[in-house]
Design a protein around this motif. Structure first.
Motif, short mmCIF file in Angstrom:
data_model
loop_
_atom_site.label_atom_id
_atom_site.label_comp_id
_atom_site.label_asym_id
_atom_site.label_seq_id
_atom_site.Cartn_x
_atom_site.Cartn_y
_atom_site.Cartn_z
N PRO A 57 63.92 113.85 -32.02
CA PRO A 57 64.20 113.80 -33.46
C PRO A 57 65.46 112.96 -33.71
N VAL A 58 65.43 112.16 -34.78
CA VAL A 58 66.54 111.27 -35.07
C VAL A 58 67.12 111.58 -36.46
N GLU A 59 68.40 111.39 -36.56
CA GLU A 59 69.14 111.62 -37.80
C GLU A 59 69.99 110.37 -38.05
N ALA A 60 69.86 109.79 -39.24
CA ALA A 60 70.70 108.65 -39.62
C ALA A 60 71.96 109.19 -40.28
N ILE A 61 73.12 108.77 -39.77
CA ILE A 61 74.39 109.31 -40.25
C ILE A 61 75.28 108.20 -40.75
N GLU A 62 75.81 108.40 -41.96
CA GLU A 62 76.87 107.56 -42.50
C GLU A 62 78.04 108.49 -42.73
N GLN A 63 79.19 108.14 -42.20
CA GLN A 63 80.34 108.99 -42.46
C GLN A 63 81.58 108.15 -42.70
N GLY A 64 82.45 108.71 -43.53
CA GLY A 64 83.70 108.05 -43.85
C GLY A 64 84.80 109.08 -43.95
N PHE A 65 86.03 108.61 -43.82
CA PHE A 65 87.18 109.50 -43.83
C PHE A 65 88.06 109.20 -45.03
N LEU A 66 88.46 110.26 -45.71
CA LEU A 66 89.34 110.13 -46.87
C LEU A 66 90.75 109.85 -46.39
N PRO A 67 91.53 109.12 -47.19
CA PRO A 67 92.90 108.84 -46.79
C PRO A 67 93.71 110.14 -46.67
N GLY A 68 94.62 110.17 -45.74
CA GLY A 68 95.48 111.32 -45.56
C GLY A 68 96.10 111.32 -44.18
N ARG A 69 97.28 111.90 -44.08
CA ARG A 69 97.94 111.99 -42.77
C ARG A 69 98.00 113.43 -42.29
N THR A 70 98.20 114.36 -43.20
CA THR A 70 98.32 115.76 -42.81
C THR A 70 96.95 116.41 -42.66
N LEU A 71 96.07 116.13 -43.61
CA LEU A 71 94.73 116.71 -43.61
C LEU A 71 93.73 115.56 -43.63
N ILE A 72 92.85 115.51 -42.66
CA ILE A 72 91.84 114.46 -42.57
C ILE A 72 90.49 115.08 -42.93
N GLU A 73 89.88 114.56 -44.00
CA GLU A 73 88.59 115.06 -44.45
C GLU A 73 87.52 114.00 -44.23
N ARG A 74 86.37 114.44 -43.72
CA ARG A 74 85.25 113.54 -43.45
C ARG A 74 84.13 113.82 -44.44
N LEU A 75 83.53 112.75 -44.96
CA LEU A 75 82.32 112.84 -45.76
C LEU A 75 81.16 112.36 -44.90
N ARG A 76 80.02 113.03 -44.99
CA ARG A 76 78.87 112.61 -44.19
C ARG A 76 77.59 112.72 -45.00
N ARG A 77 76.78 111.64 -44.92
CA ARG A 77 75.41 111.68 -45.45
C ARG A 77 74.51 111.64 -44.23
N SER A 78 73.67 112.65 -44.11
CA SER A 78 72.82 112.83 -42.94
C SER A 78 71.35 112.85 -43.39
N THR A 79 70.57 111.89 -42.89
CA THR A 79 69.18 111.78 -43.32
C THR A 79 68.25 111.98 -42.13
N THR A 80 67.31 112.92 -42.30
CA THR A 80 66.28 113.20 -41.30
C THR A 80 64.93 113.12 -41.99
N ALA A 81 63.86 113.38 -41.23
CA ALA A 81 62.52 113.41 -41.81
C ALA A 81 62.41 114.49 -42.89
N ASP A 82 63.28 115.50 -42.84
CA ASP A 82 63.24 116.60 -43.80
C ASP A 82 64.03 116.32 -45.08
N GLY A 83 64.78 115.22 -45.13
CA GLY A 83 65.56 114.91 -46.33
C GLY A 83 66.99 114.53 -46.00
N THR A 84 67.82 114.54 -47.04
CA THR A 84 69.21 114.13 -46.91
C THR A 84 70.14 115.30 -47.24
N LYS A 85 71.20 115.44 -46.40
CA LYS A 85 72.24 116.45 -46.63
C LYS A 85 73.57 115.73 -46.75
N TYR A 86 74.45 116.32 -47.55
CA TYR A 86 75.79 115.79 -47.75
C TYR A 86 76.79 116.85 -47.31
#
Length: 187
Positions: A57-86
């Motif tokens: 099974p394969v999952e297409a992932i796009e991820q990016g990181f918000l600016p920050g030095r103390t706290l690093i937050e990641r955003l991810r869009r994950s797409t599989t045959a079942d749909g997309t999750k954020y």
């Protein structure tokens, strides 16, 4: 004041040596055991995508990181045959055992925040291969020539047995190597 001290997280703690030693030992033990909000993971550099991954099974992932030095937050869009999750994720620490806090979000929130990640993004295809009671995640980066394998463990003491199909592509263990953290790889 000599009675209180600050630990590595900046929290004021009692400076009693015996008490402090016991508390820090318990924290280390809890991190090794794992639990809610804790990720225990080994990461390996591969020379290529294992042929076995092509049928997984394969999952297409796009991820990016918000600016920050103390706290690093990641955003991810994950797409599989079942749909997309954020997802929104915060990870702290380095190495084998890290703190991970993750929550699902909406497409609208993702779209509003995604522009903030410009210059700190990556894309990959993730293949999931079950083996000996574990799931190996093989990340084939689509924005560069790089393949990594990850395995989540239940304890830091758990021994990893590399399957033959993966061993044929294995270069080395890169767990804790800052060069292979997603945050470092994002561009």
């Amino acid at each position: 004041d000599g009675i209180r001290d600050r630990d590595v997280t900046g929290v004021q703690t009692c400076a009693l040596p015996i008490f402090g030693t016991h508390v820090h030992a318990m924290v280390r033990e809890l991190r090794e055991i794992g639990g809610t909000g804790v990720e225990i993971e080994r990461k390996y550099l591969l020379s290529r995508l294992p042929p076995e991954a092509k049928d997984a099974p394969v999952e297409a992932i796009e991820q990016g990181f918000l600016p920050g030095r103390t706290l690093i937050e990641r955003l991810r869009r994950s797409t599989t045959a079942d749909g997309t999750k954020y997802l929104r994720t915060v990870k702290t620490g380095a190495g084998l055992v890290r703190t991970e806090i993750e929550e699902e979000t909406t497409a609208d929130v993702f779209a509003a925040m995604w522009p903030l990640t410009k210059g700190k993004r990556l894309t990959k295809r993730r293949y999931a291969l079950a083996d000996a009671g574990h799931v190996w995640q093989i990340d084939d980066f689509t924005d560069r020539k790089l393949v990594l394998a990850e395995i989540e463990l239940t304890s830091a003491r758990e021994e990893v047995v590399i399957p033959d199909w993966l061993n044929r592509c294995l270069v080395r263990d890169v767990t804790g190597d800052v060069e292979y953290l997603n945050f470092t790889l994002a561009r």
